[in-house]
Design an enzyme around this catalytic site. Structure first.
Site, PDB file in Angstrom:
ATOM      1  N   ASP A  35      -3.300  26.829  -2.958  1.00 44.34           N
ATOM      2  CA  ASP A  35      -3.255  26.003  -1.750  1.00 44.34           C
ATOM      3  C   ASP A  35      -1.828  25.903  -1.201  1.00 44.34           C
ATOM      4  O   ASP A  35      -0.852  26.025  -1.946  1.00 44.34           O
ATOM      5  CB  ASP A  35      -3.715  24.567  -2.075  1.00 44.34           C
ATOM      6  CG  ASP A  35      -5.197  24.491  -2.387  1.00 44.34           C
ATOM      7  OD1 ASP A  35      -5.865  25.535  -2.400  1.00 44.34           O
ATOM      8  OD2 ASP A  35      -5.675  23.362  -2.621  1.00 44.34           O
ATOM      9  N   ASP A  36      -1.763  25.618   0.084  1.00 47.86           N
ATOM     10  CA  ASP A  36      -0.538  25.162   0.785  1.00 47.86           C
ATOM     11  C   ASP A  36       0.387  26.264   1.299  1.00 47.86           C
ATOM     12  O   ASP A  36       1.394  25.964   1.923  1.00 47.86           O
ATOM     13  CB  ASP A  36       0.289  24.176  -0.055  1.00 47.86           C
ATOM     14  CG  ASP A  36      -0.424  22.855  -0.291  1.00 47.86           C
ATOM     15  OD1 ASP A  36      -1.558  22.703   0.190  1.00 47.86           O
ATOM     16  OD2 ASP A  36       0.137  21.977  -0.963  1.00 47.86           O
ATOM     17  N   HIS A  86      -6.972  25.427   5.062  1.00 49.53           N
ATOM     18  CA  HIS A  86      -6.528  24.190   4.401  1.00 49.53           C
ATOM     19  C   HIS A  86      -5.965  23.219   5.445  1.00 49.53           C
ATOM     20  O   HIS A  86      -5.013  22.494   5.179  1.00 49.53           O
ATOM     21  CB  HIS A  86      -5.481  24.549   3.336  1.00 49.53           C
ATOM     22  CG  HIS A  86      -5.215  23.479   2.321  1.00 49.53           C
ATOM     23  ND1 HIS A  86      -6.189  22.747   1.697  1.00 49.53           N
ATOM     24  CD2 HIS A  86      -4.037  23.012   1.807  1.00 49.53           C
ATOM     25  CE1 HIS A  86      -5.632  21.892   0.853  1.00 49.53           C
ATOM     26  NE2 HIS A  86      -4.332  22.014   0.909  1.00 49.53           N
ATOM     27  N   HIS A 190      -0.891  25.951  -6.624  1.00 54.68           N
ATOM     28  CA  HIS A 190      -0.265  25.836  -5.303  1.00 54.68           C
ATOM     29  C   HIS A 190       0.853  26.858  -5.166  1.00 54.68           C
ATOM     30  O   HIS A 190       1.751  26.891  -6.015  1.00 54.68           O
ATOM     31  CB  HIS A 190       0.317  24.426  -5.108  1.00 54.68           C
ATOM     32  CG  HIS A 190      -0.725  23.363  -5.026  1.00 54.68           C
ATOM     33  ND1 HIS A 190      -1.374  22.886  -6.142  1.00 54.68           N
ATOM     34  CD2 HIS A 190      -1.253  22.720  -3.960  1.00 54.68           C
ATOM     35  CE1 HIS A 190      -2.259  21.975  -5.749  1.00 54.68           C
ATOM     36  NE2 HIS A 190      -2.204  21.854  -4.439  1.00 54.68           N
TER      37      HIS A 190
END
Ligand SMILES: [Zn+2]
Length: 222
Positions: A35-36, A86, A190
């Site tokens: 993620d991110d 996201h 992440h």
């Protein structure tokens, strides 16, 4: 061997709509998610590391970061990984109206779609159903329902590495993943600067551990 998405249990379904948590399968397969990103250096490091293990993963990208780093985003596509949404600005759903939330997610999807159109490797992904992972896991039921109505599949997770937490050591991060993962688990890391210290130590160990056990790492099969 069938791979069946495990959705929200009926008892929770009254509150949360159908989200995918993990997959029910006897196949030795794990679904790594990041993620991110895209994030300079960290995402590229992640791609290089995955490649060493012939591992594929799903990257839940922030729209703003795709706009800032389209070249890194293209590298993710070129390596054959899957993309998820996201949100555009990493919104906390609990503090946001349904309309604003949906607008933000759609905005990110615009950047994803326009980058996919440029990619030879993953242009077929335009035909796949868009995946969405709520930032912080904080999404209101009405937001989930609205996104589902627009064709998004909301994906949460079954295993958190806690790589972003300052108090978490790389060893704990590694143990968080290996102690709980089973065939079909959806694991969260992440590719962010904040998580990079833990990520860069724990991820190669996780890949080594499960590769030795005969596991394959694949993109989300939905
Ligand atoms: Zn996030």
């Amino acid at each position: 061997m069938g791979i069946i998405p495990v959705k929200t249990p009926t008892i929770v379904k009254k509150i949360l709509p159908d989200f995918v948590w993990e997959f029910s399968t006897s196949e030795k397969v794990l679904y790594l998610t990041f993620d991110d990103g895209p994030t300079p250096k960290v995402t590229q490091w992640t791609l290089n590391t995955l490649k060493q293990f012939d591992a594929k993963a799903t990257f839940f990208c922030i729209g703003n970061n795709i706009q800032k780093h389209p070249d890194i985003f293209q590298n993710i596509l070129n390596e054959g990984h899957r993309i998820g949404n996201h949100s555009n600005t990493h919104l906390k759903g609990w503090n946001t109206s349904v309309d604003k939330y949906v607008l933000d997610v759609n905005e990110a999807q615009k950047f994803i779609t326009s980058e996919l159109k440029k990619s030879d490797t993953r242009s077929q992904a335009l035909n796949e159903s868009p995946l969405f992972r709520p930032p912080y896991g904080r999404i209101k039921p009405n937001q989930g329902k609205a996104l589902k109505a627009l064709g998004y599949t909301v994906v949460t997770w079954s295993i958190l590495s806690f790589d972003w937490e300052k108090e978490t050591s790389p060893e704990t991060c590694y143990n968080n993943v290996i102690s709980k993962s089973k065939p079909g688990s959806v694991i969260v890391f992440h590719d962010s600067v904040k998580a990079s210290k833990n990520l860069m130590q724990a991820l190669p160990k996780v890949l080594t551990y499960f590769s030795k056990k005969g596991y394959a790492f694949k993109t989300l099969p939905i």
